[in-house]
Design a protein around this motif. Structure first.
Motif, mmCIF file in Angstrom:
data_model
loop_
_atom_site.group_PDB
_atom_site.id
_atom_site.type_symbol
_atom_site.label_atom_id
_atom_site.label_comp_id
_atom_site.label_asym_id
_atom_site.label_seq_id
_atom_site.Cartn_x
_atom_site.Cartn_y
_atom_site.Cartn_z
ATOM 1 N N LEU A 53 0.846 -1.194 0.000
ATOM 2 C CA LEU A 53 0.000 0.000 0.000
ATOM 3 C C LEU A 53 0.879 1.241 0.000
ATOM 4 O O LEU A 53 1.748 1.404 0.859
ATOM 5 N N ASP A 54 0.667 2.093 -0.986
ATOM 6 C CA ASP A 54 1.451 3.324 -1.098
ATOM 7 C C ASP A 54 0.523 4.528 -0.922
ATOM 8 O O ASP A 54 -0.341 4.787 -1.765
ATOM 9 N N LEU A 55 0.728 5.264 0.198
ATOM 10 C CA LEU A 55 -0.048 6.472 0.495
ATOM 11 C C LEU A 55 0.825 7.717 0.472
ATOM 12 O O LEU A 55 0.434 8.767 0.992
ATOM 13 N N SER A 56 1.981 7.625 -0.165
ATOM 14 C CA SER A 56 2.947 8.727 -0.178
ATOM 15 C C SER A 56 2.383 9.961 -0.875
ATOM 16 O O SER A 56 1.502 9.879 -1.742
ATOM 17 N N VAL A 74 -0.706 -6.153 5.364
ATOM 18 C CA VAL A 74 0.178 -5.297 4.579
ATOM 19 C C VAL A 74 1.632 -5.643 4.894
ATOM 20 O O VAL A 74 2.050 -5.654 6.047
ATOM 21 N N LYS A 75 2.397 -5.943 3.822
ATOM 22 C CA LYS A 75 3.813 -6.276 3.969
ATOM 23 C C LYS A 75 4.717 -5.077 3.711
ATOM 24 O O LYS A 75 5.881 -5.080 4.102
ATOM 25 N N ARG A 76 4.172 -4.036 3.068
ATOM 26 C CA ARG A 76 4.970 -2.823 2.814
ATOM 27 C C ARG A 76 4.025 -1.641 2.727
ATOM 28 O O ARG A 76 3.151 -1.597 1.865
ATOM 29 N N LEU A 77 4.237 -0.667 3.616
ATOM 30 C CA LEU A 77 3.407 0.541 3.675
ATOM 31 C C LEU A 77 4.299 1.763 3.566
ATOM 32 O O LEU A 77 5.233 1.944 4.353
ATOM 33 N N GLN A 78 4.011 2.610 2.588
ATOM 34 C CA GLN A 78 4.785 3.830 2.376
ATOM 35 C C GLN A 78 3.929 5.041 2.748
ATOM 36 O O GLN A 78 2.821 5.210 2.233
ATOM 37 N N VAL A 101 7.626 1.553 5.922
ATOM 38 C CA VAL A 101 8.769 2.296 5.385
ATOM 39 C C VAL A 101 8.719 3.688 6.001
ATOM 40 O O VAL A 101 7.768 4.447 5.763
ATOM 41 N N PHE A 102 9.753 4.042 6.788
ATOM 42 C CA PHE A 102 9.746 5.314 7.518
ATOM 43 C C PHE A 102 10.394 6.445 6.718
ATOM 44 O O PHE A 102 10.733 7.482 7.273
ATOM 45 N N SER A 103 10.551 6.244 5.423
ATOM 46 C CA SER A 103 11.153 7.268 4.580
ATOM 47 C C SER A 103 10.251 8.497 4.487
ATOM 48 O O SER A 103 9.036 8.380 4.269
ATOM 49 N N GLY A 104 10.867 9.694 4.696
ATOM 50 C CA GLY A 104 10.151 10.950 4.532
ATOM 51 C C GLY A 104 9.043 11.175 5.530
ATOM 52 O O GLY A 104 8.025 11.794 5.189
#
Length: 777
Positions: A53-56, A74-78, A101-104
């Motif tokens: 899931l990408d919510l960036s 969810v295995k990867r959340l942005q 993913v704690f990026s940004g």
């Protein structure tokens, strides 16, 4: 869009509040980035089957918007560039912390990072990877990651504002980390680090920083490292002992820096190194024993430097080297002695964009011992290219598969230049020659394994089978930007494996000589012609090559070919028969016509009435004794008044012999042929009897007498059909032989018969005389 993935990015969505929305269980990837989401507002179970899931870049999306949403699978959340707070989110969500993913996420100081680590520790005892990129982290202290659970995978601090790494002491007890990434930061130097802490670290990357210097033992605290990336920095100083202790190092990236010198102990401990990249530095000299300890090195990239000299033992120690890149340097010659250390292992050698140049053809091949070399690049030599390609330059390269000679301005390609390249599969010669390329027949004769040939912009005038006919495995041929106006279809059809042909920007004429080529390009399903329907005629740019009118090229061509072929066959068939049957008649007719044309024919007919001679004697030289001793005395002497015409006595001197014969025949009332075996073999005697027989049969005048000096069998006369015809219709006499009962009486009777025959008047009514056959035995 596959059923497993749905991309809803950049759609200005503000929420997912529609109660009718339902997602299929098969949907695993959902991209909602770059929208205007401020809340999800959806059924809490809407995302229960989503794995990625990408919510960036939904800047208004808050932590509260995710409260109660089922994210357990969810295995990867942005969540980059959102208003979601990392710690608060982990506190209210059922997602596994290691899958975020704690990026940004704005974790730019120690306090926030420590809070995050505390929450992660509370959630679980260990974590595999932490992505902290794009967080604006400026500094990290010794306590920053001390409270984090054990990181057993990778820690990524790229794209932050770090200017120091302090020997990675800020990682504290994170000794289980395997990969550390600090790319795109502001690090300026790497200091000495003699404390061994990170025995599990395998990969370290400081790419895209501002590192100016690397001190001695800068990596001694990570002795098990295998991949070290220091490329794209400003490293001008690399301490001799900077890489000490890295005995497990396999890949070292130092490319795109400012290094000028390498020393014989720079890589002393790196004997397991397999890939060394030093491209785009400022190295000018390779000193002796620089790579002496790199016995396991497979790839060495020295391209883009300023190397002008390699010392005699500068490449010693490279026992396993397979790929060697020296392109973009200042080398002026190829020294074969440098390659002895790896002559049995080297497969790729890149020498393009140097200053290599030859002035004579008799140069010993520098590659003669590189029996395993498969890829050789010599293109774009500065300033003027190779100029001369030596005849045996590629001798010994029996394993070579790819050869690059582009942009070299070679004056002449020797026919034997590629003779040793029997394994070659790819050859590029585009723009390699000066002016018009005169490719000699057989220049590609041994390239039977070639599958791709690039000969663009070589000025080739003629595409011939003699040059290209041996390329039986060629699949791709690039001929564009040459100057031939036509291409032989026979030459193309000699390339049975051809599938791709590029003829763009070739000035092909739209004329009949290219009609077969047009048919080949349009109707050959096995060959792809690049931009065929865009190719224009040279004279009329509005007309396309693929459909110019070729009807005029085939008008009645079949009919003309049939009639011309039939005429040729008829002539070849009939001519020998005419020659055998009518040779003398044609020759006779020619002389009669010539006499008639010169008004000589009329004079002959007038002489015939007056009959200058009673008889013309036709005999062979071997029978001259009988003529002089027997015939002449009995016809011109002994009371006889006959006047005879003889060759040696009465023929006009200086006149054509055939003219003399014609005159003699028509100036005599009779022609007496003294027939013997020698007479039958004489060409001139044959002509004389032929002329007399023509006069006999064509004018119906009894003018021919045959006198046989010896018995001649029917078999011997079978090939003289005209003489046999005369014998059947006219009088012939046989000279009595010595076996007669009374030779003198027989001879006297013979002479009386001959005199009577000469005196007999010619008659048009020869039916009676044809019945009178006399033979005196």
């Amino acid at each position: 869009m596959s059923s497993r993935q749905n991309d809803l990015s950049s759609n200005n969505l503000t929420s997912l509040s529609d109660s009718n929305i339902s997602l299929p269980q098969s949907l695993k990837v959902l991209d909602l980035c770059r929208n205007n989401l401020h809340t999800l507002g959806c059924n809490p179970s809407l995302l229960r089957f989503i794995q990625v899931l990408d919510l960036s870049f939904n800047s208004k999306l808050s932590t509260k918007a995710l409260e109660g949403v089922d994210l357990r699978n969810v295995k990867r959340l942005q969540l980059r560039s959102t208003s979601v707070k990392a710690v608060e989110f982990l506190n209210i969500s059922n997602i596994s912390a290691g899958h975020v993913v704690f990026s940004g996420m704005g974790l730019k100081n120690d306090s926030l990072l420590i809070d995050l680590c505390t929450m992660l520790r509370r959630k679980r005892s260990w974590i595999k990877n932490i992505d902290l990129t794009h967080n604006g982290i400026h500094n990290a202290t010794n306590s920053t990651f001390s409270v984090c659970p054990q990181i057993i995978g990778a820690l990524d601090l790229s794209n932050n504002d770090l200017n120091k790494v302090h020997c990675l002491d800020f990682l504290g007890k994170q000794v289980g980390i395997k990969k550390f990434n600090a790319e795109h930061n502001h690090i300026t130097s790497l200091k000495s680090c003699k404390t061994i802490n990170f025995n599990n670290l395998k990969e370290l990357s400081y790419r895209y920083n501002r590192i100016l210097s690397v001190s001695g033992y800068a990596f001694s605290h990570m002795p098990k490292i295998e991949t070290l990336k220091l490329n794209i920095n400003n490293i001008a100083f690399l301490h001799r002992k900077a890489l000490r202790g890295l005995k497990n190092l396999k890949t070292l990236r130092l490319d795109n820096n400012l290094l000028t010198d390498l020393f014989n102990d720079t890589f002393k401990d790196n004997y397991n190194l397999q890939i060394l990249n030093l491209r785009n530095n400022r190295i000018s000299v390779i000193f002796n024993e620089t790579f002496m300890n790199l016995r396991n090195l497979i790839t060495l990239d020295l391209g883009g430097n300023k190397i002008t000299q390699i010392h005699p033992s500068g490449l010693d120690g490279l026992r396993s080297l397979s790929k060697f890149y020296l392109d973009g340097n200042n080398l002026k010659q190829i020294d074969s002695s440098l390659y002895h250390a790896f002559q049995d292992t080297l497969t790729v050698l890149d020498l393009q964009k140097n200053f290599i140049r030859f002035y004579k053809e008799s140069v010993i091949s520098p590659f003669v011992n590189l029996s395993k070399l498969s890829d050789l690049k010599l293109d774009s030599q500065r300033n003027y290219g190779l100029v001369v390609l030596p005849k045996k330059f590629f001798k010994g390269l029996h394993s070579l598969e790819s050869l690059y000679l582009t942009n070299n301005k070679i004056d002449f390609l020797p026919p034997e230049a590629f003779d040793d390249l029997t394994s070659l599969k790819f050859l590029t010669l585009d723009n390699c020659c000066v002016g018009v390329a005169q490719l000699k027949p057989g220049v590609f004769k041994n390239l039977r394994n070639l599958t791709r040939l690039v000969v663009e912009n070589m000025g080739i005038q003629n595409f011939s089978k003699d040059v290209f006919g041996n390329l039986t495995k060629l699949r791709m041929l690039q001929l564009n930007r040459n100057v031939m106006q036509s291409i032989s279809v026979d030459a193309l059809e000699s390339l049975p494996k051809l599938h791709y042909l590029d003829m763009r920007n070739v000035p092909l004429s739209c004329t009949c000589k290219n009609s077969l080529l047009q048919n080949y390009t349009v109707n050959n399903p096995n060959v792809q012609i690049v931009y065929l329907y865009e190719m224009k005629c040279q004279v009329d740019k509005k007309q396309k090559f693929h459909n110019f009118d070729t009807k005029v090229c085939y008008i009645d061509q079949g009919k003309y070919l049939f009639f011309s072929t039939a005429a040729v066959i008829f002539l070849f068939t009939v001519s020998p028969l005419l020659y055998v049957k009518l040779y003398w008649k044609i020759k006779y007719s020619y002389y009669v016509f010539r006499s008639w044309f010169s008004d000589h024919w009329r004079r002959l007919r007038e002489k015939e009435e007056k009959c200058t001679y009673d008889a013309f004697i036709s005999y062979n030289f071997s029978d001259e004794e009988w003529v002089m001793n027997q015939l002449l005395p009995n016809l011109e002497g002994n009371g006889s008044s006959f006047k005879l015409c003889l060759h040696h006595r009465d023929f006009e001197v200086g006149r054509y012999i055939v003219d003399n014969i014609v005159t003699a025949v028509y100036s005599s009332r009779k022609t007496i042929c003294v027939v013997s075996k020698n007479f039958l073999r004489s060409e001139w005697c044959s002509l004389e009897i032929q002329l007399a027989s023509y006069r006999l049969f064509d004018e119906h005048r009894d003018v021919l007498l045959l006198v046989f000096l010896e018995p001649i069998s029917e078999r011997q006369l079978s090939s003289y059909h005209r003489m046999r015809k005369v014998m059947l219709k006219k009088t012939y006499l046989q000279w009595p032989g010595p076996d007669c009962t009374d030779p003198s009486q027989a001879q006297e009777l013979f002479w009386n018969q001959l005199r009577r025959a000469i005196r007999a008047e010619s008659s048009h009514a020869d039916s009676e005389s044809s019945k009178n056959h006399s033979e005196i035995a």
